[in-house]
Design a protein around this motif. Structure first.
Motif, PDB file in Angstrom:
ATOM      1  N   LYS A 259      -4.251  48.990 -45.428  1.00 31.11           N
ATOM      2  CA  LYS A 259      -3.711  48.201 -46.748  1.00 31.11           C
ATOM      3  C   LYS A 259      -2.230  48.640 -47.141  1.00 31.11           C
ATOM      4  CE  LYS A 259      -5.956  45.693 -48.428  1.00 31.11           C
ATOM      5  NZ  LYS A 259      -5.903  44.267 -48.243  1.00 31.11           N
ATOM      6  N   LEU A 260      -2.270  50.101 -46.922  1.00 23.23           N
ATOM      7  CA  LEU A 260      -0.885  50.427 -47.310  1.00 23.23           C
ATOM      8  C   LEU A 260       0.273  50.096 -46.188  1.00 23.23           C
ATOM      9  CD1 LEU A 260      -1.789  53.990 -48.295  1.00 23.23           C
ATOM     10  CD2 LEU A 260      -0.778  52.404 -49.788  1.00 23.23           C
ATOM     11  N   ALA A 261      -0.305  49.877 -45.021  1.00 22.24           N
ATOM     12  CA  ALA A 261       0.728  49.451 -44.058  1.00 22.24           C
ATOM     13  C   ALA A 261       0.963  47.734 -44.415  1.00 22.24           C
ATOM     14  CB  ALA A 261       0.319  49.446 -42.609  1.00 22.24           C
ATOM     15  N   GLN A 262       0.230  46.876 -44.689  1.00 25.72           N
ATOM     16  CA  GLN A 262       0.166  45.662 -45.260  1.00 25.72           C
ATOM     17  C   GLN A 262       1.137  45.834 -46.314  1.00 25.72           C
ATOM     18  OE1 GLN A 262      -3.871  44.709 -45.452  1.00 25.72           O
ATOM     19  NE2 GLN A 262      -3.639  43.134 -44.030  1.00 25.72           N
ATOM     20  N   ILE A 263       0.804  46.452 -47.375  1.00 28.17           N
ATOM     21  CA  ILE A 263       1.645  46.632 -48.513  1.00 28.17           C
ATOM     22  C   ILE A 263       3.205  46.793 -48.265  1.00 28.17           C
ATOM     23  CG2 ILE A 263       2.149  47.593 -50.815  1.00 28.17           C
ATOM     24  CD1 ILE A 263      -0.961  48.068 -50.880  1.00 28.17           C
ATOM     25  N   GLN A 264       3.562  47.823 -47.341  1.00 20.08           N
ATOM     26  CA  GLN A 264       4.799  48.243 -46.919  1.00 20.08           C
ATOM     27  C   GLN A 264       5.594  46.949 -46.370  1.00 20.08           C
ATOM     28  OE1 GLN A 264       6.694  51.236 -47.708  1.00 20.08           O
ATOM     29  NE2 GLN A 264       8.108  49.624 -47.153  1.00 20.08           N
ATOM     30  N   ALA A 265       4.768  46.367 -45.478  1.00 14.82           N
ATOM     31  CA  ALA A 265       5.479  45.142 -44.504  1.00 14.82           C
ATOM     32  C   ALA A 265       5.799  43.975 -45.790  1.00 14.82           C
ATOM     33  CB  ALA A 265       4.394  44.793 -43.603  1.00 14.82           C
ATOM     34  N   LEU A 266       4.898  43.861 -46.423  1.00  8.04           N
ATOM     35  CA  LEU A 266       5.288  42.662 -47.478  1.00  8.04           C
ATOM     36  C   LEU A 266       6.243  43.220 -48.489  1.00  8.04           C
ATOM     37  CD1 LEU A 266       1.612  42.019 -48.539  1.00  8.04           C
ATOM     38  CD2 LEU A 266       2.989  40.370 -47.233  1.00  8.04           C
ATOM     39  N   ASN A 267       6.336  44.467 -48.841  1.00  5.37           N
ATOM     40  CA  ASN A 267       7.500  44.969 -49.620  1.00  5.37           C
ATOM     41  C   ASN A 267       8.886  44.546 -49.109  1.00  5.37           C
ATOM     42  OD1 ASN A 267       8.215  46.468 -52.173  1.00  5.37           O
ATOM     43  ND2 ASN A 267       9.123  47.803 -50.650  1.00  5.37           N
ATOM     44  N   ASP A 268       8.798  44.957 -47.447  1.00  4.63           N
ATOM     45  CA  ASP A 268       9.858  44.723 -46.844  1.00  4.63           C
ATOM     46  C   ASP A 268      10.495  43.164 -47.121  1.00  4.63           C
ATOM     47  OD1 ASP A 268       9.958  47.236 -46.229  1.00  4.63           O
ATOM     48  OD2 ASP A 268       9.060  47.020 -44.073  1.00  4.63           O
ATOM     49  N   ILE A 269       9.463  42.337 -46.825  1.00  2.78           N
ATOM     50  CA  ILE A 269      10.086  40.793 -47.052  1.00  2.78           C
ATOM     51  C   ILE A 269      10.474  40.683 -48.401  1.00  2.78           C
ATOM     52  CG2 ILE A 269       9.220  38.666 -47.119  1.00  2.78           C
ATOM     53  CD1 ILE A 269       6.865  39.396 -44.926  1.00  2.78           C
ATOM     54  N   ALA A 270       9.929  41.316 -49.416  1.00  2.00           N
ATOM     55  CA  ALA A 270      10.432  41.112 -50.763  1.00  2.00           C
ATOM     56  C   ALA A 270      11.612  41.439 -50.811  1.00  2.00           C
ATOM     57  CB  ALA A 270       9.419  41.620 -51.832  1.00  2.00           C
ATOM     58  N   GLN A 271      12.092  42.554 -50.488  1.00  3.13           N
ATOM     59  CA  GLN A 271      13.390  43.096 -50.631  1.00  3.13           C
ATOM     60  C   GLN A 271      14.426  42.360 -49.831  1.00  3.13           C
ATOM     61  OE1 GLN A 271      12.999  47.357 -49.152  1.00  3.13           O
ATOM     62  NE2 GLN A 271      12.821  47.979 -51.212  1.00  3.13           N
ATOM     63  N   GLU A 272      13.999  41.680 -48.670  1.00  8.22           N
ATOM     64  CA  GLU A 272      14.881  40.709 -48.016  1.00  8.22           C
ATOM     65  C   GLU A 272      15.079  39.531 -48.894  1.00  8.22           C
ATOM     66  OE1 GLU A 272      13.175  39.870 -44.254  1.00  8.22           O
ATOM     67  OE2 GLU A 272      13.429  41.988 -43.686  1.00  8.22           O
ATOM     68  N   ARG A 273      14.165  39.195 -49.726  1.00 16.12           N
ATOM     69  CA  ARG A 273      14.166  37.910 -50.835  1.00 16.12           C
ATOM     70  C   ARG A 273      14.973  38.542 -51.918  1.00 16.12           C
ATOM     71  NH1 ARG A 273      11.128  33.372 -50.870  1.00 16.12           N
ATOM     72  NH2 ARG A 273      10.806  33.823 -52.963  1.00 16.12           N
ATOM     73  N   GLY A 274      15.302  39.694 -52.207  1.00 16.87           N
ATOM     74  CA  GLY A 274      15.955  40.091 -53.362  1.00 16.87           C
ATOM     75  C   GLY A 274      14.887  40.315 -54.471  1.00 16.87           C
ATOM     76  N   GLN A 275      13.662  40.431 -54.109  1.00 15.04           N
ATOM     77  CA  GLN A 275      12.860  40.558 -55.239  1.00 15.04           C
ATOM     78  C   GLN A 275      12.094  41.865 -55.109  1.00 15.04           C
ATOM     79  OE1 GLN A 275      10.531  36.911 -54.371  1.00 15.04           O
ATOM     80  NE2 GLN A 275      10.813  36.411 -56.600  1.00 15.04           N
ATOM     81  N   SER A 276      11.246  42.247 -56.065  1.00 17.48           N
ATOM     82  CA  SER A 276      10.202  43.498 -56.123  1.00 17.48           C
ATOM     83  C   SER A 276       9.031  42.779 -55.379  1.00 17.48           C
ATOM     84  CB  SER A 276       9.848  43.841 -57.385  1.00 17.48           C
ATOM     85  OG  SER A 276       9.205  42.883 -58.186  1.00 17.48           O
ATOM     86  N   LEU A 277       7.977  43.602 -54.870  1.00 22.77           N
ATOM     87  CA  LEU A 277       6.862  43.131 -54.055  1.00 22.77           C
ATOM     88  C   LEU A 277       6.049  42.070 -55.329  1.00 22.77           C
ATOM     89  CD1 LEU A 277       4.675  42.716 -52.081  1.00 22.77           C
ATOM     90  CD2 LEU A 277       3.900  44.841 -52.440  1.00 22.77           C
ATOM     91  N   ALA A 278       6.021  42.656 -56.705  1.00 19.00           N
ATOM     92  CA  ALA A 278       5.277  42.279 -57.655  1.00 19.00           C
ATOM     93  C   ALA A 278       5.960  40.640 -57.972  1.00 19.00           C
ATOM     94  CB  ALA A 278       5.243  42.996 -59.020  1.00 19.00           C
ATOM     95  N   GLN A 279       7.162  40.842 -57.771  1.00 18.11           N
ATOM     96  CA  GLN A 279       7.823  39.437 -58.256  1.00 18.11           C
ATOM     97  C   GLN A 279       7.539  38.362 -57.043  1.00 18.11           C
ATOM     98  OE1 GLN A 279      11.909  40.804 -58.750  1.00 18.11           O
ATOM     99  NE2 GLN A 279      11.886  40.494 -60.826  1.00 18.11           N
ATOM    100  N   MET A 280       7.615  38.805 -55.762  1.00 21.07           N
ATOM    101  CA  MET A 280       7.279  37.891 -54.682  1.00 21.07           C
ATOM    102  C   MET A 280       6.137  37.537 -54.592  1.00 21.07           C
ATOM    103  SD  MET A 280       7.669  38.280 -50.657  1.00 21.07           S
ATOM    104  CE  MET A 280       6.059  39.273 -50.335  1.00 21.07           C
TER     105      MET A 280
END
Length: 331
Positions: A259-280
């Motif tokens: 789950k932590l690996a999934q969260i990290q991968a999603l966080n990477d996408i969010a950063q590419e979008r210029g958002q926090s993970l929560a915002q994305m």
């Protein structure tokens, strides 16, 4: 005395709720957490003011939100009766009944007696003449659906609610409820369901598609999967986190290595979008027109200001959506 920001409506997008005339803010504030008897009242006021100053007009409650049961409504009633009273006609206030509220056979589920008695209690606690939306909070397999829906109809036609809603109803029950309420000519407009990148149940059981085709709004709760869809757990469990403070809804064993690996991968996408993970994660809920509003919770006013920014970034590329699905749906 609180004075609302004069530019509040410039900060929010409002979406039509199904085929009704009612519009909901794209972001609504839920009072499930942080408004009970264990919360700080001045912080509650600050949360409400920050929300309304950013155009959040919808405040979502239930009879048993707390702890203790009823205390969220009581605290919100204190705020409404003073600082927010001049703005009542600009606000959408919803409450629900359907889970356990008081002892004995008449304080739970979906009987006419329970729902109408609970609504009367909620109005007294919030010092209101009516709520804008009154929900049945969960399906009741024992009570005839006609009885439950007729109670919602009575609530509306008595003037104690303006619209009827349901919560946690699957497609079968949603379809049946919609038919009964249509026959009663009761303005049924919305189903409140859990929905997040990690929880696709409304896609899997067909509610999302059905609601979209039949003019029923959807408001999504737990869009951050009780905090999993944030970056707060990527470096351990903070002392002020919900896991540490209140283990009823999210437990430490949910934070598996996968789950932590999934969260990290999603966080990477969010950063590419210029958002926090929560915002994305919140933006993702609103990526199409089937979901009317996303319910957020907050413990600090600045979280509300940050979350409202999502209204400017609800579009996703096909590649982003593919990556999100690939990460989050991996078994």
């Amino acid at each position: 005395m609180y004075q609302a920001d004069t530019k509040r409506y410039e900060k929010m997008v409002y979406n039509r709720c199904g085929n009704s005339g009612l519009k909901l803010p794209a972001v609504s504030l839920g009072l499930w957490h942080n408004f009970g008897s264990t919360g700080n009242f001045e912080n509650m006021k600050a949360l409400c003011f920050e929300a309304f100053d950013h155009g959040i007009t919808h405040f979502d409650l239930a009879n048993n939100y707390g702890p203790v049961y009823g205390s969220a409504e009581e605290n919100f009633g204190r705020i409404i009766s003073t600082d927010l009273k001049p703005y009542r006609d600009e606000l959408l206030i919803s409450t629900k009944a359907g889970y356990d509220m008081w002892p004995g056979p008449y304080g739970d589920w979906g009987s006419r007696k329970y729902l109408l008695a609970s609504l009367d209690q909620s109005l007294k606690r919030m010092k209101l003449d009516y709520v804008d939306i009154f929900y049945h909070h969960r399906m009741d397999p024992e009570t005839p659906l006609e009885e439950t829906m007729s109670a919602l109809d009575t609530a509306v036609k008595s003037g104690k609610a303006l619209y009827a809603g349901i919560s946690n109803y699957n497609k079968e029950y949603t379809e049946k409820a919609a038919k009964i309420l249509s026959d009663l000519k009761c303005p049924f407009i919305i189903n409140q369901r859990r929905y997040s990148i990690f929880d696709r149940t409304i896609e899997e059981d067909g509610v999302k598609e059905y609601a979209g085709k039949h003019g029923i709004g959807i408001i999504a709760f737990s869009p951050l999967a009780q905090g999993l869809l944030t970056d707060k757990y990527l470096h351990g469990i903070p002392e002020d986190s919900r896991i540490k403070k209140d283990g009823r809804f999210l437990k430490a064993d949910a934070l598996t290595e996968k789950k932590l690996a999934q969260i990290q991968a999603l966080n990477d996408i969010a950063q590419e979008r210029g958002q926090s993970l929560a915002q994305m994660a919140l933006s993702w809920i609103l990526k199409d027109s089937d979901v009317t509003s996303v319910l957020i919770g907050a413990s600090k006013p600045e979280q509300i200001a940050e979350n409202v920014e999502i209204i400017h970034k609800t579009k996703f590329t096909e590649e982003e959506l593919r990556k999100i699905d690939e990460i989050s749906l991996e078994k």
